[in-house]
Structures are given as C-alpha cells and as structure tokens.
Write a protein that holds these residues in place. Structure first.
Motif, mmCIF file in Angstrom:
data_model
loop_
_atom_site.group_PDB
_atom_site.id
_atom_site.type_symbol
_atom_site.label_atom_id
_atom_site.label_comp_id
_atom_site.label_asym_id
_atom_site.label_seq_id
_atom_site.Cartn_x
_atom_site.Cartn_y
_atom_site.Cartn_z
ATOM 1 N N ASN A 1 53.730 -28.875 21.181
ATOM 2 C CA ASN A 1 54.997 -29.535 21.504
ATOM 3 C C ASN A 1 55.894 -29.754 20.288
ATOM 4 O O ASN A 1 57.103 -29.532 20.354
ATOM 5 C CB ASN A 1 54.704 -30.881 22.177
ATOM 6 C CG ASN A 1 54.094 -30.724 23.545
ATOM 7 O OD1 ASN A 1 54.688 -30.149 24.446
ATOM 8 N ND2 ASN A 1 52.871 -31.225 23.714
ATOM 9 N N ALA B 212 59.325 -27.616 19.938
ATOM 10 C CA ALA B 212 60.615 -28.299 19.975
ATOM 11 C C ALA B 212 61.409 -28.048 18.701
ATOM 12 O O ALA B 212 62.620 -27.786 18.738
ATOM 13 C CB ALA B 212 60.412 -29.796 20.187
ATOM 14 N N TYR C 17 70.274 -35.007 22.303
ATOM 15 C CA TYR C 17 68.883 -35.019 22.771
ATOM 16 C C TYR C 17 68.804 -35.741 24.111
ATOM 17 O O TYR C 17 69.293 -36.878 24.254
ATOM 18 C CB TYR C 17 68.002 -35.724 21.739
ATOM 19 C CG TYR C 17 66.582 -35.994 22.200
ATOM 20 C CD1 TYR C 17 65.574 -35.076 21.963
ATOM 21 C CD2 TYR C 17 66.260 -37.179 22.870
ATOM 22 C CE1 TYR C 17 64.269 -35.318 22.378
ATOM 23 C CE2 TYR C 17 64.958 -37.426 23.286
ATOM 24 C CZ TYR C 17 63.967 -36.495 23.042
ATOM 25 O OH TYR C 17 62.683 -36.744 23.464
ATOM 26 N N GLY D 215 65.813 -36.811 26.722
ATOM 27 C CA GLY D 215 64.357 -36.856 26.787
ATOM 28 C C GLY D 215 63.810 -37.544 28.015
ATOM 29 O O GLY D 215 64.463 -38.399 28.618
ATOM 30 N N THR E 60 56.543 -36.158 25.536
ATOM 31 C CA THR E 60 57.919 -36.529 25.207
ATOM 32 C C THR E 60 58.018 -36.985 23.757
ATOM 33 O O THR E 60 58.939 -36.591 23.030
ATOM 34 C CB THR E 60 58.408 -37.650 26.137
ATOM 35 O OG1 THR E 60 58.318 -37.205 27.496
ATOM 36 C CG2 THR E 60 59.851 -38.020 25.831
ATOM 37 N N ARG F 79 57.767 -33.963 21.428
ATOM 38 C CA ARG F 79 58.955 -33.105 21.435
ATOM 39 C C ARG F 79 60.119 -33.780 20.722
ATOM 40 O O ARG F 79 60.917 -33.100 20.062
ATOM 41 C CB ARG F 79 59.310 -32.727 22.878
ATOM 42 C CG ARG F 79 58.268 -31.814 23.499
ATOM 43 C CD ARG F 79 58.378 -31.669 25.001
ATOM 44 N NE ARG F 79 57.161 -31.050 25.541
ATOM 45 C CZ ARG F 79 56.908 -30.869 26.822
ATOM 46 N NH1 ARG F 79 57.798 -31.246 27.738
ATOM 47 N NH2 ARG F 79 55.775 -30.319 27.219
ATOM 48 N N HIS F 80 60.213 -35.092 20.828
ATOM 49 C CA HIS F 80 61.239 -35.821 20.075
ATOM 50 C C HIS F 80 60.963 -35.723 18.577
ATOM 51 O O HIS F 80 61.884 -35.567 17.764
ATOM 52 C CB HIS F 80 61.287 -37.287 20.517
ATOM 53 C CG HIS F 80 62.390 -38.055 19.877
ATOM 54 N ND1 HIS F 80 62.177 -39.139 19.074
ATOM 55 C CD2 HIS F 80 63.750 -37.876 19.909
ATOM 56 C CE1 HIS F 80 63.335 -39.613 18.641
ATOM 57 N NE2 HIS F 80 64.300 -38.869 19.134
ATOM 58 N N TYR G 44 62.190 -32.412 17.441
ATOM 59 C CA TYR G 44 63.657 -32.452 17.359
ATOM 60 C C TYR G 44 64.097 -33.089 16.039
ATOM 61 O O TYR G 44 64.952 -32.541 15.324
ATOM 62 C CB TYR G 44 64.184 -33.238 18.552
ATOM 63 C CG TYR G 44 65.618 -33.695 18.480
ATOM 64 C CD1 TYR G 44 66.674 -32.850 18.809
ATOM 65 C CD2 TYR G 44 65.927 -35.007 18.099
ATOM 66 C CE1 TYR G 44 67.989 -33.285 18.756
ATOM 67 C CE2 TYR G 44 67.240 -35.459 18.048
ATOM 68 C CZ TYR G 44 68.271 -34.592 18.374
ATOM 69 O OH TYR G 44 69.569 -35.030 18.326
ATOM 70 N N THR H 17 66.828 -30.403 25.577
ATOM 71 C CA THR H 17 66.205 -31.188 26.646
ATOM 72 C C THR H 17 64.688 -31.006 26.595
ATOM 73 O O THR H 17 64.196 -29.929 26.249
ATOM 74 C CB THR H 17 66.728 -30.757 28.018
ATOM 75 O OG1 THR H 17 66.501 -29.347 28.180
ATOM 76 C CG2 THR H 17 68.214 -31.040 28.144
ATOM 77 N N THR H 18 63.945 -32.064 26.974
ATOM 78 C CA THR H 18 62.502 -32.062 26.724
ATOM 79 C C THR H 18 61.636 -31.624 27.889
ATOM 80 O O THR H 18 60.434 -31.477 27.721
ATOM 81 C CB THR H 18 62.028 -33.461 26.299
ATOM 82 O OG1 THR H 18 62.261 -34.392 27.375
ATOM 83 C CG2 THR H 18 62.734 -33.924 25.045
ATOM 84 N N GLN H 19 62.178 -31.431 29.071
ATOM 85 C CA GLN H 19 61.379 -30.908 30.191
ATOM 86 C C GLN H 19 62.298 -30.366 31.268
ATOM 87 O O GLN H 19 63.501 -30.620 31.264
ATOM 88 C CB GLN H 19 60.422 -31.986 30.738
ATOM 89 C CG GLN H 19 61.088 -33.294 31.111
ATOM 90 C CD GLN H 19 61.015 -33.556 32.610
ATOM 91 O OE1 GLN H 19 61.246 -32.650 33.398
ATOM 92 N NE2 GLN H 19 60.723 -34.783 32.980
ATOM 93 N N PHE I 212 63.056 -27.417 26.923
ATOM 94 C CA PHE I 212 61.611 -27.243 26.779
ATOM 95 C C PHE I 212 61.018 -27.063 28.165
ATOM 96 O O PHE I 212 61.212 -27.899 29.047
ATOM 97 C CB PHE I 212 60.978 -28.471 26.104
ATOM 98 C CG PHE I 212 59.668 -28.175 25.432
ATOM 99 C CD1 PHE I 212 59.572 -28.156 24.051
ATOM 100 C CD2 PHE I 212 58.531 -27.905 26.176
ATOM 101 C CE1 PHE I 212 58.364 -27.875 23.419
ATOM 102 C CE2 PHE I 212 57.328 -27.619 25.559
ATOM 103 C CZ PHE I 212 57.240 -27.607 24.177
#
Length: 328
Positions: free
Chosen positions: A164, A168, A185, A187, A195, A198-199, A202, A242-244, A269
């Motif tokens: 992840n 990311a 961002y 999330g 999450t 992935r942040h 970022y 975007t995370t998902q 993502f």
C-alpha cells in the motif's frame, strides 16, 4: 410422512459389505479393494446417501470438519469477489468447503460471524478485519486465522496485504511527473490499516507540501461531495489521489458534474469494472486480489496442517496502470 435419512448401515446392507468397509470408502481411504469400492458407490447412489458431517468429524482422528470460513467486507464487491473465488478454488482442490460472510465494515457483525464459524468448528478462518479490536479471536485458539487485505489490530497472526505505501507513493509520483504540485487527497476510513498506509505513501511522495485532504469517506456520495468541495474551494488542486475504488467513483462523478474530467488529473488506488471505458479512462494502482486469495489460502492450509512458526506478513505487489486520467 418424511422418509428416514439413509444411514451407513443401510449402505452396508445394500452393498453386502461390512460397516467398516463403507466407512473407509466414504472417508476416502485408498486401501479398499476396487470391487468393494464399486459396490459401496453403487449403494450410495441408489440410496442417495449423504454422510453426516458432524458424526464423520467425531470419527476422524484429526477432528477436522473440512470447512474453512472466509469473512470479507462485502462479497459482492469485485475485489472481494475475486479474492473469495481464488480462496474457494484452492480449497476445492483440497476437498474443503468454504463458508462465507460479508462484514459491512461492522465490528459487531465481525465478532458474531467469527463466533458462529468457531461454534461450527471450521478448521480455519480468512478474515478481512473491520478495524476494530480483534482480541475476541483469542477465545478460538484452536482455529487458525489468516488476515487478508488489512493488518489486524490487537492480535498477531499471518497477514496477506498489498504494497500500500509504495503503491500509493508511486501513484502520486506519477502525477508529479505530469507537472502537478497541488494534489488533493480523498481517503477512506482511517480506522483501516490500508487507508493509513496509503495516506503515508501519499505524504512520502509529496514530502513537506501535501495538498488539501479529506478523510473518513464511506461511499461514492461522500467522496463526490468532498471532491466538489475541494475543486470549488480557494486554490483548488490540479490533480486528485483517491485511496479506494468507491472513493474513486465519487471523484469521477464530481469531475464530470463540474465538467473538469479533462482538466483535473486523477489516480485511484484499486481498479474497478469499466474504469478503462470511462472518458477519460481512469489511471489506477491495481491490486492483485486473485494472488492475494491464493496466498492467504496457502498460508491458512499450512497452519491447519501444523505449521507453528512466527506470524508472517506477506506483501503482494501493486501495479500502476496508466490509462489517461492520470496523464492529464
């Protein structure tokens, strides 16, 4: 009147063999003479005999039920569905049945379903944690558990997750390579390890100058509203990360609503169906749910078979798929 269910004694009488011979054939032992095996199979078919799994388990020396549980966030979601099918295929090859449930990001439901599977004495469990405390799993010490997609909280165990952070970071660097510096961002729930990771990726890519961020988005509607807010705000971002997939879908809707889909870049993502058919097609960091499912199943079967080594964390690589939206 309801007819009585045929028993193993009925099969033995019909086949003209001993009860022990029927038991050995039904349990898959390979030392029975072929002619006796044929007689037992013919009797089983003519009587429509079905073994009683609970009784069979009591007779087996290993006390296994030849079932495993798979608890995922939502088995109807494409990612979960692909992961589940990969586990099911691996289990079927071993003659093992899969009991499945959807957790809906609800820790209470997670606890209840895990308890139900333990009560049914499933041989093991593959679990995508909801983010709550998993201490209750210690009560099921005899049931091996492998965590998938997310790292567990409050308990140690094997886990199979994506790369992840690096995935990311690679997606954000891809946007930077297109000339973007103000990257927004969007999330999902910060309670989830995915999450947070992935942040972190970022932030790693952007260094000390992160763009505007909105956290804890639950669905496409939340994400659409958040994206519109960022794009209509002062000094709006020129790109979004975007995370998902559900958040990505919300971002796509916001861009189209504002007529900005060809001027604001987007990298999401996790892939999703028809992402390649949108205008522009969506650039994604794709996970590999099939490999994840196979790997989780293999780890679980190792534990069921007696492997007692320390907990393992297995990372499955992600892949950046440039399609257009991330190259604006």
């Amino acid at each position: 009147m309801t007819p009585q269910r045929p028993t193993m004694n009925d099969v033995a009488r019909t086949a003209g063999v001993s009860l022990k011979t029927v038991s050995r054939v039904v349990n898959g032992e390979t030392t029975v003479a072929p002619d006796l095996v044929a007689k037992v199979h013919a009797a089983v078919e003519s009587l429509d005999y079905r073994p009683h799994l609970g009784a069979s388990m009591l007779r087996r020396n290993d006390r296994r039920t030849r079932t495993i549980g798979v608890l995922l966030d939502d088995v109807s979601h494409p990612f979960s569905a692909a992961l589940h099918r990969a586990v099911e295929d691996q289990a079927r090859a071993r003659g093992i049945h899969v009991l499945t449930g959807s957790l809906d990001q609800d820790p209470v439901r997670e606890h209840a379903l895990a308890e139900a599977l333990a009560e049914r004495q499933t041989d093991g469990l593959i679990l995508a944690p909801t983010g709550g405390d998993l201490g209750h799993l210690r009560a099921y010490a005899g049931m091996p558990v492998v965590f998938v997609d997310r790292v567990p909280a409050g308990i140690r165990g094997d886990s199979v997750v994506s790369t992840n952070v690096s995935g990311a970071a690679g997606g954000v660097r891809h946007l930077i390579a297109q000339g973007h510096r103000r990257i927004g961002y969007l999330g999902g729930r910060r309670l989830l390890s995915t999450t947070r990771e992935r942040h972190r990726g970022y932030l790693r890519a952007l260094g000390r100058t992160p763009g505007p961020a909105v956290h804890d988005l639950h669905d496409p509607t939340d994400a659409e509203r958040a994206a519109v807010g960022l794009l209509r705000g002062p000094n709006p971002p020129t790109a979004l990360f975007t995370t998902q997939s559900m958040v990505t879908i919300g971002a796509v809707r916001a861009l189209r609503r504002l007529g900005r889909e060809h001027s604001v870049a987007l990298v999401g993502f996790d892939d999703f169906p028809l992402a390649d058919l949108l205008d522009p097609p969506v650039t994604v960091i794709a996970q590999d749910p099939v490999r994840m499912g196979r790997t989780a199943a293999a780890a679980l079967f190792e534990r069921i078979d007696g492997y007692a080594g320390p907990p393992r964390e297995i990372r499955i690589p992600t892949t950046l798929i440039p399609r257009g939206s991330g190259e604006l």
